[in-house]
Design a protein around this motif. Structure first.
Motif, PDB file in Angstrom:
ATOM      1  N   ASP A 104       0.837  -1.208   0.000  1.00 47.27           N
ATOM      2  CA  ASP A 104       0.000   0.000   0.000  1.00 47.27           C
ATOM      3  C   ASP A 104       0.865   1.249   0.000  1.00 47.27           C
ATOM      4  O   ASP A 104       1.944   1.268   0.602  1.00 47.27           O
ATOM      5  CB  ASP A 104      -0.910   0.041   1.236  1.00 47.27           C
ATOM      6  CG  ASP A 104      -2.101  -0.889   1.109  1.00 47.27           C
ATOM      7  OD1 ASP A 104      -2.923  -0.667   0.204  1.00 47.27           O
ATOM      8  OD2 ASP A 104      -2.202  -1.840   1.903  1.00 47.27           O
ATOM      9  N   TYR A 110       0.352   5.254   1.040  1.00 39.43           N
ATOM     10  CA  TYR A 110      -0.532   6.209   1.718  1.00 39.43           C
ATOM     11  C   TYR A 110      -0.019   7.627   1.507  1.00 39.43           C
ATOM     12  O   TYR A 110       1.197   7.851   1.550  1.00 39.43           O
ATOM     13  CB  TYR A 110      -0.554   5.954   3.230  1.00 39.43           C
ATOM     14  CG  TYR A 110      -1.277   4.709   3.669  1.00 39.43           C
ATOM     15  CD1 TYR A 110      -2.566   4.772   4.197  1.00 39.43           C
ATOM     16  CD2 TYR A 110      -0.659   3.462   3.601  1.00 39.43           C
ATOM     17  CE1 TYR A 110      -3.217   3.622   4.634  1.00 39.43           C
ATOM     18  CE2 TYR A 110      -1.308   2.313   4.034  1.00 39.43           C
ATOM     19  CZ  TYR A 110      -2.584   2.402   4.548  1.00 39.43           C
ATOM     20  OH  TYR A 110      -3.237   1.275   4.984  1.00 39.43           O
ATOM     21  N   SER A 117      -0.826  12.544   4.693  1.00 42.28           N
ATOM     22  CA  SER A 117      -1.962  12.974   5.514  1.00 42.28           C
ATOM     23  C   SER A 117      -2.694  11.794   6.155  1.00 42.28           C
ATOM     24  O   SER A 117      -3.416  11.958   7.133  1.00 42.28           O
ATOM     25  CB  SER A 117      -2.944  13.787   4.671  1.00 42.28           C
ATOM     26  OG  SER A 117      -3.410  13.013   3.574  1.00 42.28           O
ATOM     27  N   GLU A 118      -2.494  10.581   5.618  1.00 41.22           N
ATOM     28  CA  GLU A 118      -3.163   9.395   6.161  1.00 41.22           C
ATOM     29  C   GLU A 118      -2.198   8.512   6.954  1.00 41.22           C
ATOM     30  O   GLU A 118      -2.396   7.306   7.099  1.00 41.22           O
ATOM     31  CB  GLU A 118      -3.810   8.593   5.032  1.00 41.22           C
ATOM     32  CG  GLU A 118      -4.965   9.327   4.359  1.00 41.22           C
ATOM     33  CD  GLU A 118      -5.610   8.514   3.258  1.00 41.22           C
ATOM     34  OE1 GLU A 118      -5.430   7.270   3.251  1.00 41.22           O
ATOM     35  OE2 GLU A 118      -6.293   9.105   2.409  1.00 41.22           O
ATOM     36  N   TYR A 119      -1.158   9.141   7.491  1.00 42.79           N
ATOM     37  CA  TYR A 119      -0.161   8.400   8.267  1.00 42.79           C
ATOM     38  C   TYR A 119      -0.795   7.623   9.413  1.00 42.79           C
ATOM     39  O   TYR A 119      -0.444   6.478   9.682  1.00 42.79           O
ATOM     40  CB  TYR A 119       0.898   9.366   8.811  1.00 42.79           C
ATOM     41  CG  TYR A 119       1.821   8.746   9.823  1.00 42.79           C
ATOM     42  CD1 TYR A 119       2.783   7.819   9.426  1.00 42.79           C
ATOM     43  CD2 TYR A 119       1.716   9.041  11.180  1.00 42.79           C
ATOM     44  CE1 TYR A 119       3.621   7.225  10.350  1.00 42.79           C
ATOM     45  CE2 TYR A 119       2.549   8.453  12.104  1.00 42.79           C
ATOM     46  CZ  TYR A 119       3.500   7.543  11.693  1.00 42.79           C
ATOM     47  OH  TYR A 119       4.319   6.945  12.595  1.00 42.79           O
ATOM     48  N   ARG A 120      -1.761   8.226  10.080  1.00 44.53           N
ATOM     49  CA  ARG A 120      -2.398   7.541  11.213  1.00 44.53           C
ATOM     50  C   ARG A 120      -3.046   6.227  10.763  1.00 44.53           C
ATOM     51  O   ARG A 120      -2.903   5.196  11.425  1.00 44.53           O
ATOM     52  CB  ARG A 120      -3.438   8.448  11.864  1.00 44.53           C
ATOM     53  CG  ARG A 120      -4.198   7.751  12.979  1.00 44.53           C
ATOM     54  CD  ARG A 120      -5.044   8.708  13.779  1.00 44.53           C
ATOM     55  NE  ARG A 120      -5.793   7.967  14.795  1.00 44.53           N
ATOM     56  CZ  ARG A 120      -6.304   8.520  15.882  1.00 44.53           C
ATOM     57  NH1 ARG A 120      -6.159   9.813  16.101  1.00 44.53           N
ATOM     58  NH2 ARG A 120      -6.971   7.795  16.758  1.00 44.53           N
ATOM     59  N   ALA A 121      -3.751   6.252   9.648  1.00 45.85           N
ATOM     60  CA  ALA A 121      -4.396   5.035   9.145  1.00 45.85           C
ATOM     61  C   ALA A 121      -3.355   3.961   8.819  1.00 45.85           C
ATOM     62  O   ALA A 121      -3.575   2.769   9.070  1.00 45.85           O
ATOM     63  CB  ALA A 121      -5.222   5.359   7.904  1.00 45.85           C
ATOM     64  N   ALA A 122      -2.216   4.391   8.279  1.00 45.83           N
ATOM     65  CA  ALA A 122      -1.150   3.437   7.944  1.00 45.83           C
ATOM     66  C   ALA A 122      -0.613   2.758   9.202  1.00 45.83           C
ATOM     67  O   ALA A 122      -0.414   1.533   9.231  1.00 45.83           O
ATOM     68  CB  ALA A 122      -0.023   4.151   7.209  1.00 45.83           C
ATOM     69  N   LEU A 169       4.920   5.958   2.374  1.00 46.23           N
ATOM     70  CA  LEU A 169       4.206   7.233   2.442  1.00 46.23           C
ATOM     71  C   LEU A 169       4.621   8.094   1.271  1.00 46.23           C
ATOM     72  O   LEU A 169       5.811   8.230   0.974  1.00 46.23           O
ATOM     73  CB  LEU A 169       4.536   7.969   3.751  1.00 46.23           C
ATOM     74  CG  LEU A 169       4.017   7.357   5.055  1.00 46.23           C
ATOM     75  CD1 LEU A 169       4.518   8.188   6.227  1.00 46.23           C
ATOM     76  CD2 LEU A 169       2.495   7.298   5.063  1.00 46.23           C
TER      77      LEU A 169
END
Length: 280
Positions: free
Chosen positions: A251, A253, A256-261, A276
């Motif tokens: 994946d 990411y 901005s979507e670091y938390r989801a990763a 990222l």
């Protein structure tokens, strides 16, 4: 993120990256603006990194595409970790039985390939049959499902009761005791991760019964001198360029979507490597 390693705040995360040189100092001679590079550095979750030309940095082929940059960014730490560990932490020999945890993770899939190249019999441990199938595709010979199998019993069964020459254990607290028991006489336990928490203190006298070795290495300790860096970095690029080593990026990411990763990582929902993408 968990506070296991103390740090001063504010703190920029990240340890590896790949990108393009956009500016350079007057004294810089090894790199030019426009060069594609991959490098190891703290604080890489950022649009720009100030970096010395004599640091742990590689000039990549001119024809490297943005898509290929992802594979270099996703291979440095885990690729160099696996490469140094199977040569320096424990010099894997042809015919060795090796126990490998998290065998479908980013580092695990690289370990599988390098261990196969060295002629070892890899016993891969992962939490699902799907992950184990992937580990086999990348070179594992035997598999153990940690969700339903007794790891130690399976290891002894596979090795005819002898145990493994070495274990590469990135899990930490939950598997350390199993690894210690699974290693044969004069074997080596390489403990290098804390996925389940740090390993608690233990008596060194426990190593005596089988003359065991226990290491807690980190990759940078094997890349300290320029000679070490050049040797292993060039070897990694050679393996990647030849196709003998493949990096599985599952994946990508946006930053901005670091938390989801990280939630996906900590929830053990991932295989391979996550990268990222930093906005320009």
């Amino acid at each position: 993120r968990k506070g296991l390693y103390p740090s001063q705040k504010p703190y920029v995360l990240g340890r590896e990256a790949a990108g393009t040189v956009v500016a350079k100092g007057d004294a810089v001679s090894k790199f030019n603006i426009g060069d594609k590079v991959a490098y190891l550095s703290p604080g890489t979750f950022a649009q720009y990194t100030k970096y010395p030309e004599n640091g742990k940095i590689l000039k990549l082929p001119k024809e490297t595409t943005d898509e290929q940059l992802k594979f270099y960014a996703g291979s440095l730490i885990q690729g160099l970790t696996a490469l140094t560990f199977v040569n320096d932490a424990y010099d894997v020999k042809k015919g060795d039985y090796i126990l490998l945890y998290a065998a479908a993770g980013g580092a695990g899939l690289i370990f599988n390939q390098l261990l196969k190249l060295k002629g070892a019999h890899t016993i891969a441990v992962a939490s699902t049959d799907e992950k184990l199938k992937l580990a086999q595709e990348y070179g594992a010979e035997y598999v153990i499902n940690s969700s339903k199998d007794d790891i130690l019993s399976k290891v002894l069964e596979i090795t005819n009761g002898e145990g493994v020459a070495a274990a590469f254990d990135s899990i930490g607290k939950d598997t350390f005791e199993i690894s210690l028991q699974a290693i044969k006489r004069k074997g080596t336990l390489v403990s290098f991760g804390n996925a389940s928490g740090p390993v608690p203190p233990f008596s060194i006298n426990r190593l005596s019964s089988k003359n065991l070795k226990v290491l807690r290495p980190q990759v940078f300790g094997y890349l300290t001198t320029p000679e070490e860096w050049n040797h292993y970095a060039s070897k990694l690029i050679e393996l990647l360029s030849s196709g003998d080593l493949k990096v599985f990026i599952s994946d990508t990411y946006p930053l901005s979507e670091y938390r989801a990763a990280t939630e996906a990582l900590e929830g053990r929902k991932t295989v391979g490597k996550l990268v990222l993408e930093i906005p320009e």
